[in-house]
Design an enzyme around this catalytic site. Sequence first.
Site, PDB file in Angstrom:
ATOM      1  N   LYS A  79     -25.066 -28.584 -16.513  1.00 14.52           N
ATOM      2  CA  LYS A  79     -25.555 -27.656 -17.561  1.00 14.52           C
ATOM      3  C   LYS A  79     -26.527 -28.249 -18.716  1.00 14.52           C
ATOM      4  O   LYS A  79     -25.795 -29.227 -18.920  1.00 14.52           O
ATOM      5  CB  LYS A  79     -24.390 -26.742 -18.049  1.00 14.52           C
ATOM      6  CG  LYS A  79     -24.686 -25.378 -18.671  1.00 14.52           C
ATOM      7  CD  LYS A  79     -24.385 -24.398 -17.526  1.00 14.52           C
ATOM      8  CE  LYS A  79     -25.011 -23.104 -17.991  1.00 14.52           C
ATOM      9  NZ  LYS A  79     -24.885 -21.835 -16.875  1.00 14.52           N
ATOM     10  N   GLY A 181     -26.827  -7.218 -21.186  1.00 17.86           N
ATOM     11  CA  GLY A 181     -28.066  -8.068 -21.137  1.00 17.86           C
ATOM     12  C   GLY A 181     -28.403  -7.907 -19.913  1.00 17.86           C
ATOM     13  O   GLY A 181     -28.547  -6.780 -19.258  1.00 17.86           O
ATOM     14  N   ASN A 182     -29.219  -8.914 -19.311  1.00 19.02           N
ATOM     15  CA  ASN A 182     -29.664  -9.040 -17.915  1.00 19.02           C
ATOM     16  C   ASN A 182     -28.701  -8.447 -16.868  1.00 19.02           C
ATOM     17  O   ASN A 182     -29.029  -7.594 -15.949  1.00 19.02           O
ATOM     18  CB  ASN A 182     -30.325 -10.357 -17.601  1.00 19.02           C
ATOM     19  CG  ASN A 182     -31.696 -10.573 -18.480  1.00 19.02           C
ATOM     20  OD1 ASN A 182     -32.405  -9.688 -18.889  1.00 19.02           O
ATOM     21  ND2 ASN A 182     -31.651 -11.831 -18.864  1.00 19.02           N
ATOM     22  N   VAL A 183     -27.507  -9.295 -16.871  1.00 17.73           N
ATOM     23  CA  VAL A 183     -26.425  -8.947 -15.786  1.00 17.73           C
ATOM     24  C   VAL A 183     -25.851  -7.520 -16.198  1.00 17.73           C
ATOM     25  O   VAL A 183     -25.710  -6.631 -15.318  1.00 17.73           O
ATOM     26  CB  VAL A 183     -25.558 -10.111 -15.566  1.00 17.73           C
ATOM     27  CG1 VAL A 183     -24.520  -9.769 -14.709  1.00 17.73           C
ATOM     28  CG2 VAL A 183     -26.137 -11.261 -15.281  1.00 17.73           C
ATOM     29  N   GLY A 184     -25.197  -7.544 -17.431  1.00 17.80           N
ATOM     30  CA  GLY A 184     -24.554  -6.446 -17.801  1.00 17.80           C
ATOM     31  C   GLY A 184     -25.177  -5.034 -17.587  1.00 17.80           C
ATOM     32  O   GLY A 184     -24.630  -4.050 -17.274  1.00 17.80           O
TER      33      GLY A 184
HETATM   34  P1  NAI Z   1     -28.145 -11.970 -21.537  1.00 21.14           P
HETATM   35  O1  NAI Z   1     -28.331 -13.007 -22.700  1.00 21.14           O
HETATM   36  O2  NAI Z   1     -29.276 -11.414 -20.739  1.00 21.14           O
HETATM   37  O3  NAI Z   1     -27.129 -10.781 -22.186  1.00 21.14           O
HETATM   38  C1  NAI Z   1     -25.869 -11.512 -22.749  1.00 21.14           C
HETATM   39  C2  NAI Z   1     -25.762 -10.007 -23.702  1.00 21.14           C
HETATM   40  O4  NAI Z   1     -24.641 -10.209 -24.382  1.00 21.14           O
HETATM   41  C3  NAI Z   1     -26.809  -9.728 -24.703  1.00 21.14           C
HETATM   42  O5  NAI Z   1     -27.243  -8.530 -24.588  1.00 21.14           O
HETATM   43  C4  NAI Z   1     -26.053  -9.939 -26.215  1.00 21.14           C
HETATM   44  O6  NAI Z   1     -26.727  -9.433 -27.105  1.00 21.14           O
HETATM   45  C5  NAI Z   1     -24.738  -9.668 -25.731  1.00 21.14           C
HETATM   46  N1  NAI Z   1     -23.819 -10.283 -26.493  1.00 21.14           N
HETATM   47  C6  NAI Z   1     -23.857 -11.442 -27.219  1.00 21.14           C
HETATM   48  N2  NAI Z   1     -22.608 -11.621 -27.937  1.00 21.14           N
HETATM   49  C7  NAI Z   1     -21.961 -10.377 -27.606  1.00 21.14           C
HETATM   50  C8  NAI Z   1     -20.695 -10.168 -28.373  1.00 21.14           C
HETATM   51  N3  NAI Z   1     -19.803 -10.961 -29.091  1.00 21.14           N
HETATM   52  N4  NAI Z   1     -20.202  -8.890 -27.990  1.00 21.14           N
HETATM   53  C9  NAI Z   1     -21.194  -8.016 -27.220  1.00 21.14           C
HETATM   54  N5  NAI Z   1     -22.302  -8.297 -26.765  1.00 21.14           N
HETATM   55  C10 NAI Z   1     -22.815  -9.551 -27.158  1.00 21.14           C
HETATM   56  O7  NAI Z   1     -27.283 -12.956 -20.597  1.00 21.14           O
HETATM   57  P2  NAI Z   1     -27.003 -12.559 -19.008  1.00 21.14           P
HETATM   58  O8  NAI Z   1     -28.103 -13.423 -18.345  1.00 21.14           O
HETATM   59  O9  NAI Z   1     -26.935 -11.205 -18.682  1.00 21.14           O
HETATM   60  O10 NAI Z   1     -25.545 -13.301 -18.832  1.00 21.14           O
HETATM   61  C11 NAI Z   1     -24.568 -12.908 -19.386  1.00 21.14           C
HETATM   62  C12 NAI Z   1     -23.346 -13.724 -19.142  1.00 21.14           C
HETATM   63  O11 NAI Z   1     -23.145 -14.015 -17.458  1.00 21.14           O
HETATM   64  C13 NAI Z   1     -23.379 -15.238 -19.655  1.00 21.14           C
HETATM   65  O12 NAI Z   1     -22.182 -15.591 -19.828  1.00 21.14           O
HETATM   66  C14 NAI Z   1     -23.896 -15.787 -18.566  1.00 21.14           C
HETATM   67  O13 NAI Z   1     -23.591 -17.418 -18.566  1.00 21.14           O
HETATM   68  C15 NAI Z   1     -23.238 -15.292 -17.465  1.00 21.14           C
HETATM   69  N6  NAI Z   1     -23.829 -15.637 -16.179  1.00 21.14           N
HETATM   70  C16 NAI Z   1     -25.575 -15.086 -15.810  1.00 21.14           C
HETATM   71  C17 NAI Z   1     -25.895 -15.338 -14.720  1.00 21.14           C
HETATM   72  C18 NAI Z   1     -27.287 -14.784 -14.502  1.00 21.14           C
HETATM   73  O14 NAI Z   1     -27.826 -14.730 -13.349  1.00 21.14           O
HETATM   74  N7  NAI Z   1     -28.187 -14.384 -15.591  1.00 21.14           N
HETATM   75  C19 NAI Z   1     -25.438 -16.031 -13.750  1.00 21.14           C
HETATM   76  C20 NAI Z   1     -23.861 -16.462 -13.860  1.00 21.14           C
HETATM   77  C21 NAI Z   1     -23.211 -16.295 -14.881  1.00 21.14           C
END
Ligand code: NAI
Length: 353
Positions: A79, A181-184
């Site tokens: 990482k 975010g992207n995944v959620g």
């Molecule tokens: P992202 O950055 O697009 O979304 C994360 C979201 O969480 C953002 O909308 C942010 O505002 C929000 N956030 C941050 N702190 C917060 C809190 N305390 N309470 C509520 N919301 C909060 O990231 P993404 O890509 O959606 O990834 C989400 C998680 O999934 C991360 O932990 C990442 O490591 C994990 N992940 C992502 C993958 C991917 O393909 N994008 C693959 C495997 C794991």
Amino acid sequence: MVTRPARLTPPVQCVPLHDPESRLEGVIVIHSTALGPGAGGCRFWSYPDMDRAQADALRLAEGMSYKNALAGLPLGGAKAVLRRPEGDFDRSRLFQAFGRAVAELRGAYVTAEDVGTTVTDMQDIARATRHVAGLPARTGRAGGDPSPWTAQGVFESMHQAAEIVLGRDLGELTVAVQGVGNVGADLCRRLAEAGARLIVADVDPQRCESLRVQYGATVLPVNAIVEAEADVFAPCALGGVLNDHSAGRIAARIVCGAANNQLAQPEMAETLRRRGITYVPDYGVNAGGIISVSAEYLGEGTDEVARRVAAIAPRVGALLERAAHEKRSPAAVADDLAEEVIASAQRPATAAA
Ligand code: NAI
């Protein structure tokens, strides 16, 4: 008899990143190369100091070793964590400098997107090295933003867990999603289409508002989502959310989400089990992204990605069944399986120039 490495074994390589001209500051941690080059995304986040950034990188890199092994990928774990500079900075320049650091590792580390990084950042990295994935996809080839694949694996695993643990269809349930975010957000779309009710929270209120409008999601304050009255809690923000403070507040019977390193300490998995909460191991369900990255790096097609992602939920199902049978947490069972794969690997890392 397989000799198992202990959790948090020392990393193979820890590469500090420091380039004052571009304001690049961070670290690349290569945790394991037993199965192939260390692969894992690049996180770009505001860390108060380097110690905190390094601690995050160590845990995330270790998690990648376990995730890649369990998913059957020919990759080790690694990482990169970069500190987001305060004030103005030239983003393209910073990521090109990072690309040069990746190039110096000559294929021992393969990078891609993670929290805070985008396809455009990967394109900047690619100006300096070919050991990067998550670039725009060519027709029929794997590539592009891996998040939809991650969301698919989480969604299908959640479906499986709902059937096994609750004997109910996901469409009848309420799911609380932390971080959209992207995944959620993509997970929310899939859940809404399946008929599930949604409760969401995000530090960015705009993201919640669009889900409220589109899918009628209930929006909660960030500090209330853990105890939301839901059947499933889906952490999709940052790590460490399952801790001493939150464990007693979780109302859901199942925890299943995309966030990496959800357990603040490995023992939390057993704490949750004793409370009657099934924690579905993060790295078991969120492998869709690295599966896409791996296929892109190896020049495979989207059909291969689809095949591997479709295998995530059945694997999770088998894991949950075995954990219930052995009266252990699914996380402990997943760790055993991943460690066996790593320990039995004979092949040393192949560093392509
Ligand atoms: P992202 O950055 O697009 O979304 C994360 C979201 O969480 C953002 O909308 C942010 O505002 C929000 N956030 C941050 N702190 C917060 C809190 N305390 N309470 C509520 N919301 C909060 O990231 P993404 O890509 O959606 O990834 C989400 C998680 O999934 C991360 O932990 C990442 O490591 C994990 N992940 C992502 C993958 C991917 O393909 N994008 C693959 C495997 C794991």
